[in-house]
Design a protein around this motif. Structure first.
Motif, PDB file in Angstrom:
ATOM      1  N   ASP A 130     -30.160  27.147  67.408  1.00  0.00           N
ATOM      2  CA  ASP A 130     -31.588  27.477  67.388  1.00  0.00           C
ATOM      3  C   ASP A 130     -31.991  28.480  68.473  1.00  0.00           C
ATOM      4  O   ASP A 130     -31.524  28.399  69.607  1.00  0.00           O
ATOM      5  N   HIS A 131     -32.863  29.405  68.084  1.00  0.00           N
ATOM      6  CA  HIS A 131     -33.517  30.356  68.982  1.00  0.00           C
ATOM      7  C   HIS A 131     -32.571  31.340  69.661  1.00  0.00           C
ATOM      8  O   HIS A 131     -32.967  32.000  70.632  1.00  0.00           O
ATOM      9  N   ALA A 132     -31.353  31.492  69.175  1.00  0.00           N
ATOM     10  CA  ALA A 132     -30.442  32.496  69.721  1.00  0.00           C
ATOM     11  C   ALA A 132     -30.880  33.876  69.242  1.00  0.00           C
ATOM     12  O   ALA A 132     -31.477  34.022  68.167  1.00  0.00           O
ATOM     13  N   VAL A 133     -30.574  34.900  70.038  1.00  0.00           N
ATOM     14  CA  VAL A 133     -30.892  36.286  69.695  1.00  0.00           C
ATOM     15  C   VAL A 133     -29.605  37.087  69.799  1.00  0.00           C
ATOM     16  O   VAL A 133     -28.956  37.112  70.843  1.00  0.00           O
ATOM     17  N   LEU A 134     -29.236  37.758  68.712  1.00  0.00           N
ATOM     18  CA  LEU A 134     -27.987  38.515  68.653  1.00  0.00           C
ATOM     19  C   LEU A 134     -28.263  39.994  68.390  1.00  0.00           C
ATOM     20  O   LEU A 134     -29.014  40.338  67.478  1.00  0.00           O
ATOM     21  N   GLY A 135     -27.634  40.856  69.190  1.00  0.00           N
ATOM     22  CA  GLY A 135     -27.722  42.296  68.963  1.00  0.00           C
ATOM     23  C   GLY A 135     -28.988  42.950  69.468  1.00  0.00           C
ATOM     24  O   GLY A 135     -29.345  44.044  69.034  1.00  0.00           O
ATOM     25  N   LYS A 136     -29.666  42.308  70.429  1.00  0.00           N
ATOM     26  CA  LYS A 136     -30.892  42.881  70.998  1.00  0.00           C
ATOM     27  C   LYS A 136     -30.561  44.214  71.669  1.00  0.00           C
ATOM     28  O   LYS A 136     -29.587  44.329  72.400  1.00  0.00           O
ATOM     29  N   GLU A 152     -25.704  56.167  73.508  1.00  0.00           N
ATOM     30  CA  GLU A 152     -26.141  55.053  72.672  1.00  0.00           C
ATOM     31  C   GLU A 152     -25.277  53.826  72.928  1.00  0.00           C
ATOM     32  O   GLU A 152     -24.103  53.936  73.253  1.00  0.00           O
ATOM     33  N   VAL A 153     -25.862  52.679  72.745  1.00  0.00           N
ATOM     34  CA  VAL A 153     -25.143  51.421  72.860  1.00  0.00           C
ATOM     35  C   VAL A 153     -24.597  51.073  71.476  1.00  0.00           C
ATOM     36  O   VAL A 153     -25.300  51.196  70.479  1.00  0.00           O
ATOM     37  N   SER A 154     -23.352  50.654  71.416  1.00  0.00           N
ATOM     38  CA  SER A 154     -22.744  50.299  70.129  1.00  0.00           C
ATOM     39  C   SER A 154     -23.285  48.957  69.638  1.00  0.00           C
ATOM     40  O   SER A 154     -24.072  48.302  70.303  1.00  0.00           O
ATOM     41  N   ARG A 155     -22.808  48.533  68.502  1.00  0.00           N
ATOM     42  CA  ARG A 155     -23.255  47.261  67.919  1.00  0.00           C
ATOM     43  C   ARG A 155     -22.630  46.069  68.644  1.00  0.00           C
ATOM     44  O   ARG A 155     -21.604  46.201  69.315  1.00  0.00           O
ATOM     45  N   LEU A 156     -23.227  44.910  68.477  1.00  0.00           N
ATOM     46  CA  LEU A 156     -22.662  43.661  68.972  1.00  0.00           C
ATOM     47  C   LEU A 156     -21.577  43.201  68.010  1.00  0.00           C
ATOM     48  O   LEU A 156     -21.771  43.230  66.794  1.00  0.00           O
TER      49      LEU A 156
END
Length: 112
Positions: free
Chosen positions: A22-28, A41-45
């Motif tokens: 719950d409430h995790a944030v991925l790839g911010k 640029e920052v690459s993907r997670l």
């Protein structure tokens, strides 16, 4: 498996067998200050297989989390970092940008 109110930003790659609580944030996407020396640029997670992302954890775009890692509640993994296979990042810990955590490491709050 995804918990309630999980946010997954575009471009995030999630391996097989991952558990996202719950409430995790991925790839911010990180926001750079006007005077930042970070360039490009920052690459993907990328999350490897069998990763567990616990409640409230935030993993930024540009990070790489290898297989079998556990990211504790409210932990942060910043951009351009690597968390090696089988590692445990404890509750409330921060892996700051440009940090590599070796395989099978255990990091407690206040590590970096």
């Amino acid at each position: 498996m995804f918990g309630a109110h999980v946010v997954v930003h575009d471009g995030t790659v999630i391996g097989d067998g991952c558990v996202i609580e719950d409430h995790a944030v991925l790839g911010k996407r990180p926001r750079l200050a006007s005077g930042s020396s970070a360039a490009g640029e920052v690459s993907r997670l990328e999350l490897g297989g069998d990763v567990k992302v616990c409640s409230g954890a935030v993993v930024f775009a540009g990070a790489r989390v290898e297989e079998g890692v556990i990211l504790g509640d409210q932990s942060y993994v910043r951009e351009r970092s690597l968390v090696g296979a089988g590692s445990v990042i404890g509750r409330g810990s921060v892996v700051d940008n440009d940090v590599n955590v070796g395989a099978r490491s255990v990091c407690r709050r206040g590590f970096t």
